[in-house]
Design an enzyme around this catalytic site. Sequence first.
Site, PDB file in Angstrom:
ATOM      1  N   HIS A 191       0.821  -1.211   0.000  1.00 23.23           N
ATOM      2  CA  HIS A 191       0.000   0.000   0.000  1.00 23.23           C
ATOM      3  C   HIS A 191       0.851   1.256   0.000  1.00 23.23           C
ATOM      4  O   HIS A 191       0.491   2.263  -0.592  1.00 23.23           O
ATOM      5  CB  HIS A 191      -0.909   0.003   1.214  1.00 23.23           C
ATOM      6  CG  HIS A 191      -1.869  -1.131   1.187  1.00 23.23           C
ATOM      7  ND1 HIS A 191      -2.414  -1.605   0.016  1.00 23.23           N
ATOM      8  CD2 HIS A 191      -2.371  -1.908   2.160  1.00 23.23           C
ATOM      9  CE1 HIS A 191      -3.212  -2.611   0.282  1.00 23.23           C
ATOM     10  NE2 HIS A 191      -3.204  -2.822   1.587  1.00 23.23           N
ATOM     11  N   ARG A 298     -13.728   5.124 -24.766  1.00 24.96           N
ATOM     12  CA  ARG A 298     -14.093   3.712 -24.602  1.00 24.96           C
ATOM     13  C   ARG A 298     -15.449   3.645 -23.902  1.00 24.96           C
ATOM     14  O   ARG A 298     -15.685   4.377 -22.962  1.00 24.96           O
ATOM     15  CB  ARG A 298     -13.076   3.003 -23.731  1.00 24.96           C
ATOM     16  CG  ARG A 298     -11.665   3.078 -24.230  1.00 24.96           C
ATOM     17  CD  ARG A 298     -10.753   2.299 -23.297  1.00 24.96           C
ATOM     18  NE  ARG A 298      -9.404   2.264 -23.817  1.00 24.96           N
ATOM     19  CZ  ARG A 298      -8.444   3.099 -23.446  1.00 24.96           C
ATOM     20  NH1 ARG A 298      -8.690   4.016 -22.536  1.00 24.96           N
ATOM     21  NH2 ARG A 298      -7.255   3.013 -23.972  1.00 24.96           N
ATOM     22  N   ARG A 334     -16.038   5.064 -29.433  1.00 26.65           N
ATOM     23  CA  ARG A 334     -15.846   3.706 -29.954  1.00 26.65           C
ATOM     24  C   ARG A 334     -16.972   2.820 -29.439  1.00 26.65           C
ATOM     25  O   ARG A 334     -17.236   2.787 -28.239  1.00 26.65           O
ATOM     26  CB  ARG A 334     -14.495   3.148 -29.496  1.00 26.65           C
ATOM     27  CG  ARG A 334     -14.252   1.750 -30.053  1.00 26.65           C
ATOM     28  CD  ARG A 334     -12.894   1.220 -29.654  1.00 26.65           C
ATOM     29  NE  ARG A 334     -12.850   0.894 -28.234  1.00 26.65           N
ATOM     30  CZ  ARG A 334     -11.743   0.479 -27.602  1.00 26.65           C
ATOM     31  NH1 ARG A 334     -10.614   0.384 -28.271  1.00 26.65           N
ATOM     32  NH2 ARG A 334     -11.771   0.200 -26.334  1.00 26.65           N
ATOM     33  N   GLU A 433      -6.705  -2.826 -35.829  1.00 27.29           N
ATOM     34  CA  GLU A 433      -6.069  -3.568 -34.743  1.00 27.29           C
ATOM     35  C   GLU A 433      -5.979  -5.060 -35.034  1.00 27.29           C
ATOM     36  O   GLU A 433      -5.398  -5.821 -34.274  1.00 27.29           O
ATOM     37  CB  GLU A 433      -6.780  -3.313 -33.406  1.00 27.29           C
ATOM     38  CG  GLU A 433      -8.277  -3.491 -33.445  1.00 27.29           C
ATOM     39  CD  GLU A 433      -8.962  -3.056 -32.146  1.00 27.29           C
ATOM     40  OE1 GLU A 433      -8.276  -2.866 -31.130  1.00 27.29           O
ATOM     41  OE2 GLU A 433     -10.200  -2.921 -32.157  1.00 27.29           O
ATOM     42  N   ASN A 456      -2.272  -1.900 -29.200  1.00 27.44           N
ATOM     43  CA  ASN A 456      -2.207  -2.983 -28.210  1.00 27.44           C
ATOM     44  C   ASN A 456      -2.663  -4.312 -28.799  1.00 27.44           C
ATOM     45  O   ASN A 456      -1.986  -5.332 -28.674  1.00 27.44           O
ATOM     46  CB  ASN A 456      -3.056  -2.640 -26.987  1.00 27.44           C
ATOM     47  CG  ASN A 456      -2.578  -1.370 -26.301  1.00 27.44           C
ATOM     48  OD1 ASN A 456      -1.734  -0.670 -26.836  1.00 27.44           O
ATOM     49  ND2 ASN A 456      -3.114  -1.092 -25.145  1.00 27.44           N
ATOM     50  N   ASP A 457      -3.826  -4.299 -29.453  1.00 29.98           N
ATOM     51  CA  ASP A 457      -4.300  -5.536 -30.063  1.00 29.98           C
ATOM     52  C   ASP A 457      -3.522  -5.864 -31.329  1.00 29.98           C
ATOM     53  O   ASP A 457      -3.266  -7.023 -31.620  1.00 29.98           O
ATOM     54  CB  ASP A 457      -5.796  -5.441 -30.386  1.00 29.98           C
ATOM     55  CG  ASP A 457      -6.636  -5.857 -29.182  1.00 29.98           C
ATOM     56  OD1 ASP A 457      -6.075  -6.524 -28.284  1.00 29.98           O
ATOM     57  OD2 ASP A 457      -7.829  -5.521 -29.135  1.00 29.98           O
ATOM     58  N   ARG A 467      -0.244 -10.594 -23.824  1.00 27.04           N
ATOM     59  CA  ARG A 467       0.714  -9.869 -22.981  1.00 27.04           C
ATOM     60  C   ARG A 467       0.379  -9.989 -21.502  1.00 27.04           C
ATOM     61  O   ARG A 467       1.078  -9.464 -20.651  1.00 27.04           O
ATOM     62  CB  ARG A 467       0.754  -8.417 -23.390  1.00 27.04           C
ATOM     63  CG  ARG A 467      -0.366  -7.614 -22.797  1.00 27.04           C
ATOM     64  CD  ARG A 467      -0.412  -6.317 -23.433  1.00 27.04           C
ATOM     65  NE  ARG A 467      -1.761  -6.210 -23.953  1.00 27.04           N
ATOM     66  CZ  ARG A 467      -2.405  -5.087 -23.978  1.00 27.04           C
ATOM     67  NH1 ARG A 467      -1.825  -4.008 -23.583  1.00 27.04           N
ATOM     68  NH2 ARG A 467      -3.644  -5.048 -24.424  1.00 27.04           N
ATOM     69  N   CYS A 504      -4.188   5.370 -31.461  1.00 29.01           N
ATOM     70  CA  CYS A 504      -4.712   5.570 -30.112  1.00 29.01           C
ATOM     71  C   CYS A 504      -4.261   4.495 -29.124  1.00 29.01           C
ATOM     72  O   CYS A 504      -4.698   4.474 -27.989  1.00 29.01           O
ATOM     73  CB  CYS A 504      -6.240   5.664 -30.128  1.00 29.01           C
ATOM     74  SG  CYS A 504      -7.046   4.165 -30.683  1.00 29.01           S
TER      75      CYS A 504
END
Lengths: 582, 118
Positions: A191, A298, A334, A433, A456-457, A467, A504
């Site tokens: 923490h 998103r 999106r 993607e 990312n994709d 990943r 993006c």
Amino acid sequence: MMRFQGIAVSSGVAIGKAVVIGQDVFSIPSQYVAADAVEQEISRFHQAVETAAKAIERNRDLVTQELGPKSGAIFQAHLEILRDQKIHADIERLIREKQYSPERACTEVLRRYADVFRRLPNPEFAERAYDVMDIERQLLRALLGEPRRSLSHLTSPAILLARNLTPSEVANLDRKMIKGFVTELGGPTSHTAIVAQGLGIPAVVGTGPFLAEVAGGDTVIVDGDRGIVIVHPDEETLREYDQEVRSIQAFTAELEKLHDLPAVTLDGTPINIYGNIEFPHEAVLCLKHGAEGIGLYRTEFLYLGRSDLPSEEDHYRAYREVIEAMGDRIVTIRTFDLGADKVAAQFGFEKEPNPCLGLRSIRLALRHLELFRTQARAILRASVLGNIQVMFPMIATVAELRQAKLIWADVMEDLAENGIPFRHDIPIGIMVEVPSVAIMIDRFLDEVDFVSIGTNDLIQYTLAVDRTNRNVVSMYNPTDPAVLRLIAYTIQEANRKGVPVSLCGQMASHPLYTMLLIGLGLRKLSVTSSAIPEVKKVCRSVTLEQCERVARRALEMENARNIHAFLREQLVKVVPAFARMI
Amino acid sequence: MSLTSGNSAVKRRWVTIRNRAGLHTRAATLVRETVLKHRSRVFLIKPENNGECLDGAPRADATSVIEMLSLCALEGTPLVLEAEGEDADRVLDELQNLVNCKFWEDDFAPESEEANHA
């Protein structure tokens, strides 16, 4: 001078005087209670639980407000444990059957649980032992009314050194006075780490025993990037670090000044920087950091954490909030990018063996049109409020795109028939993607108003790497030559056909890739709001020609590691201050 | 602790923890809330030795967050859900769904995850 190596958990450097925190030691006045006082003592215990709960709730609200929900959740967890019926039953039994005082009973029971946690093999679960000990202290404090050692009234800036800091201690710190943390215990998920990151101050944990070597008032350096703690630094070391602190401060101040300045290269090429958001309230952060619009909104959050589906009104309200915040700036919505497993409860889907390659995203939308139509109606209704465009995720074939557009047109027709106003010319784009789209991008470009590359994709599907899988994550490289070639080709074709193209994915949000992307011909980046100043800084420090040279060279290189090293070297050449951060 | 495996009213389900963080506090809280909505008594058992014998395996009362945390059920850990009571099947259905849906966590939007820049 003494150096201790720990785990770097929160970036930056701090130099200051040490304040050493020992553990709270409560002396328990009486170990036993009289037999006829048992019920009274049990109710005293319950009162103490309520008092402690109030203190924890106060800490939760304070920390949530100042550091965000992630830090606040720690205290929610404490409340759950504090109110655990099993613990209450154990404590009551000790008071009733052994006539222990509530103080002794609390200590005994909670330490037993803490010991169980400490022995667990997984470090993240083992760290919950500290939470249990924190709760023990809260309860004792409530029972004994002992005033806490006041960390909230430090008179001069200090570095806090402790064996371990509990979340409630961290929450009650005087934040203006604390410049850094060092704890002997704890790991990257402790923490202290989370809270230090939230506060944005340097922290090192897990140094092992060193407190015996330090006295309050000693000079200490905390290097939160390298995980080093230096006690009694010699003059040369002190001078070096002092210099470093100054340059970090100067760089941070410099970045802050960029908010209102345009992202323009040294030779005058404008770069458009947009923001990525997940929740409506983040739109304001993008504006604050100088975003020109929203490049990726998103919408999955609308479906999360509920057992039914969001209504058209739920959608509409979420879109309206962002559009109103952004004024006449572009907002790119999106459509939902969900896997079937995420809405399984609402539909009773069976589990897919391979969700990444399964019924998700636009595929799910085209299979369950009622979901898609609800969202489409809400987006179209919101379109009259501002400047929005819509983007379909995970398109893989032209046929899919046409089908999605057909449904879109159908929803428009419905709205028109019912006299509901909407914008007829709302731009429609796709995410690039899936590798098939990048390879066939020329065909897609004829049928869309814009494209946005989702790295990312794209990386995951190009290299066939999950990943989140520890065993293969080292192959997940944004700089892999195959990935770069797909990105380069997509940008090149889009520019050739005059179709707006942006990027993006995470790659856009990291200054390491900014020169490369500009050099590949990209002029529009959509970035996490907090990264906007860094990316802007790069844009304003380079020429187009420099970027093009970097891109050409990167495309010639043969592996991800070399390209990464090359990009780093080039970035540090133009903005040396990034050397520390990357 | 009145449950024994010989009791005919005891129903069991095998599940595997699938969310990355494992059965941590928030997830355990969801389990408890689900159980408290029903009348059955529910235990979580962490089978040992491929689960050939559940006697003596660590078990947690599903109304106690701290006991569930003590199981240290990480991602990939198999668990046996055990319920006894008139609505045992219903509570097991809901719990099984909860576990399979990863307690509604783990970013479903891959774009929102941190890429590995290391």
